[in-house]
Scaffold this motif. Sequence first.
Motif, PDB file in Angstrom:
ATOM      1  N   ASN A 170       0.829  -1.205   0.000  1.00  0.00           N
ATOM      2  CA  ASN A 170       0.000   0.000   0.000  1.00  0.00           C
ATOM      3  C   ASN A 170       0.867   1.259   0.000  1.00  0.00           C
ATOM      4  O   ASN A 170       0.531   2.268  -0.627  1.00  0.00           O
ATOM      5  CB  ASN A 170      -0.907  -0.009   1.234  1.00  0.00           C
ATOM      6  N   LYS A 171       2.008   1.196   0.710  1.00  0.00           N
ATOM      7  CA  LYS A 171       2.901   2.354   0.798  1.00  0.00           C
ATOM      8  C   LYS A 171       4.044   2.292  -0.223  1.00  0.00           C
ATOM      9  O   LYS A 171       4.831   3.229  -0.322  1.00  0.00           O
ATOM     10  CB  LYS A 171       3.525   2.412   2.210  1.00  0.00           C
ATOM     11  N   GLY A 172       4.112   1.195  -0.980  1.00  0.00           N
ATOM     12  CA  GLY A 172       5.284   0.984  -1.847  1.00  0.00           C
ATOM     13  C   GLY A 172       5.136   1.385  -3.284  1.00  0.00           C
ATOM     14  O   GLY A 172       5.958   0.995  -4.130  1.00  0.00           O
ATOM     15  N   GLY A 173       4.078   2.130  -3.635  1.00  0.00           N
ATOM     16  CA  GLY A 173       3.937   2.612  -5.014  1.00  0.00           C
ATOM     17  C   GLY A 173       3.334   1.606  -5.976  1.00  0.00           C
ATOM     18  O   GLY A 173       3.273   1.855  -7.189  1.00  0.00           O
ATOM     19  N   ILE A 174       2.884   0.477  -5.455  1.00  0.00           N
ATOM     20  CA  ILE A 174       2.327  -0.557  -6.327  1.00  0.00           C
ATOM     21  C   ILE A 174       0.984  -0.111  -6.910  1.00  0.00           C
ATOM     22  O   ILE A 174       0.695  -0.344  -8.084  1.00  0.00           O
ATOM     23  CB  ILE A 174       2.195  -1.886  -5.552  1.00  0.00           C
ATOM     24  N   ALA A 175       0.149   0.536  -6.083  1.00  0.00           N
ATOM     25  CA  ALA A 175      -1.186   0.948  -6.535  1.00  0.00           C
ATOM     26  C   ALA A 175      -1.115   1.846  -7.766  1.00  0.00           C
ATOM     27  O   ALA A 175      -1.886   1.686  -8.713  1.00  0.00           O
ATOM     28  CB  ALA A 175      -1.918   1.662  -5.403  1.00  0.00           C
ATOM     29  N   HIS A 176      -0.175   2.802  -7.774  1.00  0.00           N
ATOM     30  CA  HIS A 176      -0.054   3.729  -8.912  1.00  0.00           C
ATOM     31  C   HIS A 176       0.234   2.976 -10.208  1.00  0.00           C
ATOM     32  O   HIS A 176      -0.320   3.295 -11.264  1.00  0.00           O
ATOM     33  CB  HIS A 176       1.062   4.746  -8.641  1.00  0.00           C
ATOM     34  N   ARG A 177       1.082   1.982 -10.151  1.00  0.00           N
ATOM     35  CA  ARG A 177       1.460   1.223 -11.350  1.00  0.00           C
ATOM     36  C   ARG A 177       0.319   0.339 -11.846  1.00  0.00           C
ATOM     37  O   ARG A 177       0.114   0.185 -13.048  1.00  0.00           O
ATOM     38  CB  ARG A 177       2.719   0.395 -11.059  1.00  0.00           C
ATOM     39  N   LEU A 178      -0.434  -0.228 -10.902  1.00  0.00           N
ATOM     40  CA  LEU A 178      -1.583  -1.049 -11.286  1.00  0.00           C
ATOM     41  C   LEU A 178      -2.679  -0.187 -11.919  1.00  0.00           C
ATOM     42  O   LEU A 178      -3.323  -0.601 -12.892  1.00  0.00           O
ATOM     43  CB  LEU A 178      -2.139  -1.789 -10.067  1.00  0.00           C
ATOM     44  N   ILE A 179      -2.892   1.000 -11.382  1.00  0.00           N
ATOM     45  CA  ILE A 179      -3.894   1.919 -11.937  1.00  0.00           C
ATOM     46  C   ILE A 179      -3.501   2.345 -13.353  1.00  0.00           C
ATOM     47  O   ILE A 179      -4.342   2.370 -14.259  1.00  0.00           O
ATOM     48  CB  ILE A 179      -4.077   3.153 -11.023  1.00  0.00           C
ATOM     49  N   ALA A 180      -2.220   2.660 -13.546  1.00  0.00           N
ATOM     50  CA  ALA A 180      -1.742   3.070 -14.883  1.00  0.00           C
ATOM     51  C   ALA A 180      -1.957   1.956 -15.893  1.00  0.00           C
ATOM     52  O   ALA A 180      -2.386   2.207 -17.032  1.00  0.00           O
ATOM     53  CB  ALA A 180      -0.262   3.436 -14.803  1.00  0.00           C
ATOM     54  N   PHE A 181      -1.700   0.701 -15.491  1.00  0.00           N
ATOM     55  CA  PHE A 181      -1.899  -0.437 -16.387  1.00  0.00           C
ATOM     56  C   PHE A 181      -3.386  -0.623 -16.703  1.00  0.00           C
ATOM     57  O   PHE A 181      -3.774  -0.792 -17.872  1.00  0.00           O
ATOM     58  CB  PHE A 181      -1.310  -1.700 -15.753  1.00  0.00           C
ATOM     59  N   ALA A 182      -4.238  -0.556 -15.681  1.00  0.00           N
ATOM     60  CA  ALA A 182      -5.687  -0.711 -15.888  1.00  0.00           C
ATOM     61  C   ALA A 182      -6.245   0.393 -16.772  1.00  0.00           C
ATOM     62  O   ALA A 182      -7.143   0.166 -17.596  1.00  0.00           O
ATOM     63  CB  ALA A 182      -6.401  -0.710 -14.534  1.00  0.00           C
ATOM     64  N   LYS A 183      -5.682   1.599 -16.635  1.00  0.00           N
ATOM     65  CA  LYS A 183      -6.154   2.746 -17.420  1.00  0.00           C
ATOM     66  C   LYS A 183      -5.952   2.522 -18.909  1.00  0.00           C
ATOM     67  O   LYS A 183      -6.804   2.866 -19.728  1.00  0.00           O
ATOM     68  CB  LYS A 183      -5.412   4.008 -16.952  1.00  0.00           C
ATOM     69  N   THR A 184      -4.815   1.944 -19.282  1.00  0.00           N
ATOM     70  CA  THR A 184      -4.551   1.698 -20.713  1.00  0.00           C
ATOM     71  C   THR A 184      -5.457   0.598 -21.263  1.00  0.00           C
ATOM     72  O   THR A 184      -5.741   0.560 -22.458  1.00  0.00           O
ATOM     73  CB  THR A 184      -3.077   1.285 -20.945  1.00  0.00           C
ATOM     74  N   LEU A 185      -5.940  -0.305 -20.384  1.00  0.00           N
ATOM     75  CA  LEU A 185      -6.782  -1.414 -20.843  1.00  0.00           C
ATOM     76  C   LEU A 185      -8.231  -0.993 -21.066  1.00  0.00           C
ATOM     77  O   LEU A 185      -8.836  -1.345 -22.085  1.00  0.00           O
ATOM     78  CB  LEU A 185      -6.745  -2.566 -19.835  1.00  0.00           C
TER      79      LEU A 185
END
Length: 431
Positions: free
Chosen positions: A75-90
Motif C-alpha cells: 500500500n505504501k510501496g507505489g504498487i497501486a499507482h502502477r496497477l492503476i496506470a496499467f488498468a487505465k490503458t486497458l
Amino acid sequence: MEYVPILVLVISFICLLAIGTPVAWSIAISSLLTLLVSIPVIPAMTTVSQRIGTGLDSFALLAIPLFILSGELMNKGGIAHRLIAFAKTLVGSLPGGLALINIISSMLMGAIAGSAMAAASAMGSILGPEMEKEGYSREFGAAVNITAATTGLIIPPSNVLIVYSLASGGASIAALFLAGYIPGILTGLFLMIVASFWAKKKGYKVGKRSTLKEIFKTFIDAVPSLFMLVVVIGGIVTGIFTATEASAIAVLYSFLLGMIYREITFPKMPQILLVSAATTAIVMLLIGASMSMSWALSYENIPQEISSGLLALSDNPIIILLIINLLLLFVGIFMDMTPAVLIFTPIFLPVVTALGLDPVHFGIIMVLNLCIGLCTPPVGSVLFVGVGIAKTTIEKVVKPLLPLFIAMIFALFLVTYFPELSLWLPRQFGL
C-alpha cells in the motif's frame, strides 16, 4: 432442543453490540454467559480464557500477520499507482472508463495485498479525486470503490480463506486459493458491467484509447507487482512452500519492491510496522474470541441441533443453500468477516457436507456472502473506509450501491449453484 443456551448466546451478544461493546469482547462475554448456563463460574472463565489463548496456537495463523504486513508494504510501496496506470490503458476508453479502472485496479491490488481495506484506501484516495474531476459523482465513485475492494478477499492470497481453512478442520489452503480465482473475477466482471451501464446512463466522460505501445509500457511497469502473485500462489500450489512460508516471502518481496521503487525508506518502516501490528492485534483478538465462542457452541451441542433442524426442513440442496445464503447475508450485516467465518463454519459445514457439497466450494460461498456484508451498515468496515475517503455519507451512497449489490448477489447465486466455478481450477491442479 435445549433453547436456553441459544437464547442466552444470541440475546447477550446482540445486547452487548447494541450498547457499543467492541465485537471481540461481545463474542467473549456472550460465550462466557452461555457456558454459565451449564458449568460454574470459575471453570467457565478459565475455559473461555484458555480457548482464546489456544485458539491462536496455530502455525497456519502465522500467515495472517505476515500477509497484513506485506499488504501495508504494498500500500505504501507505489504498487497501486502502477496497477492503476496499467488498468487505465486497458479500459480507460470504455464507457465509465475510470469506474472500470477502479474495479480492475482493486481486483489486482486486493489480490496482491490480500486486504479489502488496503484496496479501498489506496484506490479511493488515488482515483476518487480523479473521477470527481472528470464529472463522476462522488457517491458513484465511492460505491464502485467499496464494492470492488471486496473482490480481493476472494482472489488469493486471502487471509479470510486461511481462517476458513482453520475453522473447517483442514480444508486445503492451496485448493481454496485456486477456487477463489474464477468467482472473484466473475464478481469483478459483473461489477464492471453494472458500472459501465450506470456511467453510460449518466453520460460520464470517456477517456482516449491507448496505443499498444502505451499498454506494453504500463504492463512492463506493473509486471514486478503482478509477479508476486505468481511467486506466492505458484509456490503454494506446486508445494514448494506452505501458505505461512509464502506470507514471509510476500513480506520480503514487497519490501524489496518498495525499496526499488524508492517509495519505502527506513524512516517510514516504524509507522508501517506499527499500523500492521495494530491491525494484527485486532484480527487476532477477534480470532481468539471467536474460537472461544465456537467451543461454547460445540459444548452446548448447538451446531448439531441447528444442523438437524435445517435438514429436517428439507433435504433439497437448492433450498438448504438458499436458506444458508440468506442467513449468511443477514449475519454479514451485523458481524465482521473473521468472527463470522469462525463461528458459522462449524454450524453450517456439517449441513452442506451431509448434502454432498465440497468444503472448498462452501468456503467460497461463505466468503462471497460475507464480502457483501462488508459493504453494508452498521458494521461494514469497507463501507465506512470508502465513505470516509470520499468525504460523503452512507445515505448518499446507498442509491448507486444498490445495482452493484445486485451484481454481487447475482455472482453469489451463480457460484452457489454451479460448483464447477469454484472447483474446476483446483481439480486441474489435482487438489
